[in-house]
Design a protein around this motif. Structure first.
Motif, short mmCIF file in Angstrom:
data_model
loop_
_atom_site.label_atom_id
_atom_site.label_comp_id
_atom_site.label_asym_id
_atom_site.label_seq_id
_atom_site.Cartn_x
_atom_site.Cartn_y
_atom_site.Cartn_z
N PRO A 134 33.56 61.64 36.54
CA PRO A 134 33.19 60.35 37.01
C PRO A 134 32.58 60.38 38.44
CG PRO A 134 35.33 60.39 36.29
CD PRO A 134 34.92 61.85 36.19
N PHE A 135 31.42 59.63 38.70
CA PHE A 135 30.66 60.12 39.72
C PHE A 135 31.10 59.14 41.15
CE2 PHE A 135 26.91 58.60 42.42
CZ PHE A 135 26.50 59.79 42.83
N HIS A 136 31.27 57.91 40.68
CA HIS A 136 31.98 57.28 42.01
C HIS A 136 33.32 57.29 42.36
CE1 HIS A 136 27.83 55.39 41.98
NE2 HIS A 136 27.95 55.26 40.80
N GLU A 137 33.73 56.90 43.61
CA GLU A 137 35.08 56.71 44.04
C GLU A 137 35.81 55.48 43.94
OE1 GLU A 137 32.50 55.47 47.45
OE2 GLU A 137 32.30 57.19 46.05
N SER A 138 35.07 54.52 43.66
CA SER A 138 35.66 53.27 43.29
C SER A 138 34.85 52.16 42.45
CB SER A 138 35.65 52.25 44.76
OG SER A 138 34.42 52.04 45.18
N ASN B 68 36.47 54.34 33.39
CA ASN B 68 36.91 55.62 33.81
C ASN B 68 35.64 56.41 33.36
OD1 ASN B 68 37.34 54.57 30.77
ND2 ASN B 68 36.80 56.66 30.17
N GLU B 69 34.49 56.07 32.80
CA GLU B 69 33.30 56.83 32.74
C GLU B 69 32.67 57.05 33.98
OE1 GLU B 69 31.48 56.49 28.32
OE2 GLU B 69 31.53 54.65 29.50
N GLY C 173 38.56 59.15 44.72
CA GLY C 173 37.95 60.01 45.23
C GLY C 173 36.76 60.64 44.73
N GLY C 174 36.21 59.73 43.61
CA GLY C 174 34.89 60.35 42.85
C GLY C 174 34.91 61.68 42.30
N GLU C 175 33.65 62.10 42.36
CA GLU C 175 33.42 63.48 41.53
C GLU C 175 34.20 64.52 42.47
OE1 GLU C 175 29.45 64.65 40.77
OE2 GLU C 175 29.03 65.17 42.88
N LEU C 176 34.07 64.62 43.79
CA LEU C 176 34.72 65.56 44.48
C LEU C 176 36.12 65.99 44.12
CD1 LEU C 176 34.13 67.70 46.60
CD2 LEU C 176 34.64 65.98 48.30
N ALA C 177 36.98 64.63 44.05
CA ALA C 177 38.32 64.92 44.01
C ALA C 177 38.64 65.23 42.69
CB ALA C 177 38.96 63.48 44.26
N PHE C 178 37.56 64.86 41.61
CA PHE C 178 37.87 65.05 40.36
C PHE C 178 37.67 66.54 40.07
CE2 PHE C 178 37.00 65.77 35.70
CZ PHE C 178 37.75 64.82 35.25
N ILE C 179 36.66 67.22 40.54
CA ILE C 179 36.22 68.50 40.23
C ILE C 179 37.37 69.46 41.27
CG2 ILE C 179 34.56 70.54 40.65
CD1 ILE C 179 32.32 68.32 40.35
N HIS C 180 37.76 69.18 42.46
CA HIS C 180 38.87 69.67 43.16
C HIS C 180 40.08 69.80 42.06
CE1 HIS C 180 38.06 71.14 47.27
NE2 HIS C 180 37.46 69.89 47.41
N LYS C 181 40.43 68.79 41.52
CA LYS C 181 41.93 68.92 40.54
C LYS C 181 41.43 69.80 39.60
CE LYS C 181 45.15 66.17 38.24
NZ LYS C 181 46.11 67.07 38.87
N MET C 182 40.39 69.68 38.91
CA MET C 182 39.89 70.44 37.66
C MET C 182 40.00 71.86 38.11
SD MET C 182 36.55 70.45 35.44
CE MET C 182 36.03 71.80 34.14
N ILE C 183 39.65 72.31 39.24
CA ILE C 183 39.65 73.74 39.89
C ILE C 183 40.90 74.09 39.80
CG2 ILE C 183 39.16 75.18 41.74
CD1 ILE C 183 36.64 73.70 42.31
N ARG C 184 42.14 73.34 40.36
CA ARG C 184 43.17 73.66 40.67
C ARG C 184 44.12 73.65 39.63
NH1 ARG C 184 43.01 69.45 44.40
NH2 ARG C 184 44.11 67.83 43.14
N LEU D 196 29.32 69.27 35.93
CA LEU D 196 28.06 68.86 36.53
C LEU D 196 28.52 68.33 38.07
CD1 LEU D 196 26.58 66.66 33.92
CD2 LEU D 196 25.61 68.89 34.68
N VAL D 197 27.72 68.60 39.15
CA VAL D 197 27.76 68.10 40.43
C VAL D 197 26.74 67.20 40.71
CG1 VAL D 197 28.48 68.67 42.80
CG2 VAL D 197 29.15 70.15 41.04
#
Length: 317
Positions: free
Chosen positions: A193-197, A229-230, A235-246, A261-262
């Motif tokens: 998901p791209f957007h934070e809200s 949800n799409e 937190g947008g994509e940054l938070a999502f990918i952070h969590k994916m990395i963890r 994708l980023v």
């Protein structure tokens, strides 16, 4: 009417959509597309790309014409993906696998891919299974989207046994609850998901429609471009990918390459730091260009050289 074939040289060399859309051929494949095609101000045949119905019919024609996917649909209001861009991600992923295998692409059913957020459109499994014969598991948090994706699979018998769908029951998790202890994936694919809200997502849809039409229709704005949800998460994509990395740390030996994708280039620096913190063995940033839009995906693996060699011998030889 002008007859032109302009090559989109910025797309991957293996992409089937490097030339302008051949609307007469597409209409021949899917006659229903014809009602949405007309000459634009430049004298070229085109559709109104701000019209969700027109875009969906174009997608149906492309999937049938190029990929022999005869039946495809999505419920109203769900994300309608741009086929050329989605195909590009898969072609560059194939390159990534080739580079990891001494320049030889591991083929067919040897490859298992996990698509995080498969969506109602199920586009990555449909394209990846058709072009590269890969097997897919697609995860999704929205039961309605999962049902629609399953309908697309049922409507095309060639995907039986090739694509499996799993419901993510915990919306706060990404890989956890989806990846099982005995799962083995050569690739993890993700379009976060791209957007934070919700407000940011609505503003983005408004800009998109305005850029295409020069004006905004409220109804189109609210229904064009996907479910919540799409399009957005906290937190947008940054938070999502952070969590994916963890979460990927837990499954470091279940997968060769994790990728996502980023959309925003400015997120790369922070994501690279997160990968260093996670102690990945290797990471890559793959740049892509789609028309006037530049995008990229980030890839990482925890496998060291010896583990990668064992993976190649065990799965790709």
């Amino acid at each position: 009417m002008k007859e032109t074939k302009q090559v989109k040289t910025d797309l991957h060399p293996n992409n089937l959509h490097r030339e302008r859309y051949d609307f007469p051929s597409l209409i021949s494949t899917l006659p229903d597309l014809g009602k949405f095609v007309s000459e634009n101000k430049y004298g070229d045949l085109s559709i109104d790309f701000a019209d969700p119905k027109a875009v969906k019919e174009l997608n149906r024609a492309l999937l049938k014409h190029f990929y022999h996917i005869s039946e495809w649909d999505i419920p109203a209001g769900f994300l309608c993906p741009p086929i050329p861009g989605r195909a590009d991600y898969l072609h560059y992923l194939a390159d990534l696998l080739s580079e990891s295998n001494a320049g030889k692409l591991p083929t067919g059913e040897k490859i298992n891919a996990l698509d995080i957020g498969v969506g109602a459109n199920c586009i990555y499994p449909l394209l990846g299974s058709t072009v590269y014969k890969w097997n897919f598991i697609g995860s999704e948090i929205d039961p309605k989207a999962l049902d629609a994706a399953q309908d697309n699979l049922y409507s095309n018998p060639q995907f039986r046994g090739k694509v499996t769908l799993r419901l993510q029951e915990n919306s706060k998790e990404i890989l956890t609850g989806i990846v099982k202890s005995d799962d083995v994936f050569d690739l993890v694919i993700c379009n976060p998901p791209f957007h934070e809200s919700q407000e940011a997502a609505l503003a983005g849809s408004t800009r998109k429609v305005k850029n295409l039409k020069g004006k905004v229709d409220k109804k189109i704005t609210l229904n064009f471009g996907g479910q919540s949800n799409e399009l957005w998460c906290e937190g947008g994509e940054l938070a999502f990918i952070h969590k994916m990395i963890r979460e990927s740390v837990t499954f470091k030996f279940n997968c060769f390459w994790f990728t996502s994708l980023v959309s925003k280039e400015e997120h790369l620096k922070e994501l690279v730091l997160a990968l260093k913190k996670a102690r990945v063995s290797d990471r890559k940033i793959i740049q892509m260009t789609h028309g006037n839009k530049k995008t990229r995906f980030i890839a990482w693996t925890f496998l060291n050289s010896e583990q990668q060699e064992n993976w190649r011998k065990r799965r790709w030889s």
